[in-house]
Design a protein around this motif. Structure first.
Motif: not given
Length: 154
Positions: A93-104
């Motif tokens: 990914h050009p920007e991030y290595q990981r995405v962390i999201l609070t979601t149900r």
């Protein structure tokens, strides 16, 4: 809460106006499906947070939103309190290595990523519901109030 839209080529994390402001981001986060290497569900996203907000908003234990820079790479986080979350590991990914999201809807995301979807973006909850893989949680019955028993006469 973020909305997750999925089509045949990408996952889009749609941010609300307040989430954009707190994460110092002008647009949504778009992730090519080919860059997703692993998706993990967690009960506490705070344990996955690494580095410092740059730019971002951090109020310990309450909210963490924005880009987090560390020696391991940049992460994007939208974390609220200690709620169920999803951690998406990326490669290329050009920007991030990981995405962390609070979601149900973490389970719905995992299930939607496993199936072929249409070319137009669709909410992951709708995709998982169409496949019938989301378990239906029974409604909670309201608890009746018990009347106290009278004490026996002595």
């Amino acid at each position: 809460m973020v909305t997750l839209l999925l089509d045949s080529t990408q996952l889009e994390v749609v941010l609300s106006v307040s989430e954009r402001a707190l994460s110092f981001r002008k647009g949504n986060v778009v992730i090519e499906r080919s860059t997703i290497t692993k998706v993990q569900l967690t009960d506490d996203a705070w344990t996955w947070l690494r580095g410092i907000p740059s730019p971002g908003t951090h109020v310990r234990g309450i909210v963490a939103m924005g880009t987090w820079r560390s020696a391991g790479g940049d992460d994007f986080a939208i974390i609220r309190r200690h709620r169920p979350s999803v951690v998406i590991d990326l490669d290329g990914h050009p920007e991030y290595q990981r995405v962390i999201l609070t979601t149900r809807h973490g389970l719905a995301l995992v299930q939607a990523l496993r199936v072929e979807v249409a070319a137009e973006p669709t909410d992951v909850v709708d995709i998982a519901a169409e496949t019938g893989t989301i378990p239906v949680v029974p409604e909670r019955k309201p608890r009746g109030r018990k009347t106290p028993a009278t004490a026996p006469a002595v």
